[in-house]
Motif scaffolding. Sequence first.
Motif: not given
Length: 448
Positions: A242-255, A372-384
């Motif tokens: 597993h490798v995890t990368v993060f990105l903080t972004c402005d999502v005002t447009g999405m909202m 209310g959680v900002d982010t995390g390091t999820p584990i892959l579902p098997p096979g994905e």
Amino acid sequence: MGQKITFNLPDLGEGLTEGEVAAWLVEPGGEVKLNQPFVEVETAKALVEVPSPYDGVLAEHHAVAGETVDVGKPLATFEVEGADAPPEVKKDERTPNLVGYGAREAGSKRRKRKGAPVAETPAPPARSLAPVTPPSVITPSFTPPPVEAAPVPAAAAPSGPVLAKPPVRKLAKDLGVDLASVVPTGPNGTVSRADVEAAVAGPAPAAPQRVAAAAEDQRIPIKGVRKLTAQNMVASAFTAPHVTVFLTCDVTGMMDTVKEFRARREFADVKVTPLLFVAKAVLLAARRHPMINARWDEAAQEIVVKHDVNLGIAAATPRGLVVPNVKAAQDLSLVELADAIGSLARTAREGRTTPADMMGGTISISNVGVFGVDTGTPILPPGESAILVFGAVRPQPWVHEGEIAVRQVTTLGLSFDHRLIDGELGSQFLADVGAFLSHPGETLLAWT
């Protein structure tokens, strides 16, 4: 007198080896019709109703509620009239695989499951969410810790059938509460979760009493969905690097786009949420980067780049974590995608997710922002190959057009299988997802 025929527990999903009897819907001596559900069985993947293979009488139960039965072992005996009744099934004879057995259709837009039913096995009926009347729950393999509380007075107990949803029945079983003794307060006399908890607490004592002994720890058996989830997570964590990368972004447009689409006529019958646009962003980014939608085939020593994106949506349910997926999500319009995600969520909350709904996922999304959680390091579902975590959207100071302004900001995380996806590809994919969420209107036109 008719011929007695033993019915063995069928395989209710690919690879399942056992199932727990959740509730008997027909008592011994009760009449049953062909395809009438007669028992609820909880497997490691779903809670399903098993339909009767015969017209006749259910003569005998071979397991009590709460008992685990191996696939291919006797579940019930039927008494069938007529000389043409099928011969008795041998106890060591495995019944055919019945993926999705007893599952209900979630809606007319749901895709039909592939594969024809086995000729000797009757087609499953449509699921009914009507409450059923289970027998008294007996759990030989697990005895809940004693609860020091005054019993509910017998005079307050209702008479007649006990109405309760499956999650409430499970809670009552785990706490050792007899549903027949619980006073219902729900609609039409339905026993609710609060009713079960009130039965455990009992009436308040007239005066403070000294506790005779220290409270005991609660022991919960590891089985069903929780057992399978634990096995899968351990297998995935120690198989795929597993490798995890993060990105903080402005999502005002999405909202802003979420508010706009909620007012559109074509979206009047579906739920428009930020998760819908995150899902669309993942699908569009996967189109740009096909390798993100791949699978590592260890046996064949091949990388399989999948054509369809079966998009998994992680859902927390009373039975544990499930990750049903939207089949061929890349072919759906935004309205169809919203309908499919909403249908998966409703089915998961009702505890009716079928094994077929959870098979074949390729990329998944975990929405931890709802907690209310900002982010995390999820584990892959098997096979994905990859799983995206979507964090909480919060108003934060942000540099926008050269000035500091309050914007809607979120943090995305992407865990991926480093055998398939290197850091460059994972970062490009995540950056594209973030670009879409920052300017969904413009990007939707440019990428589609």
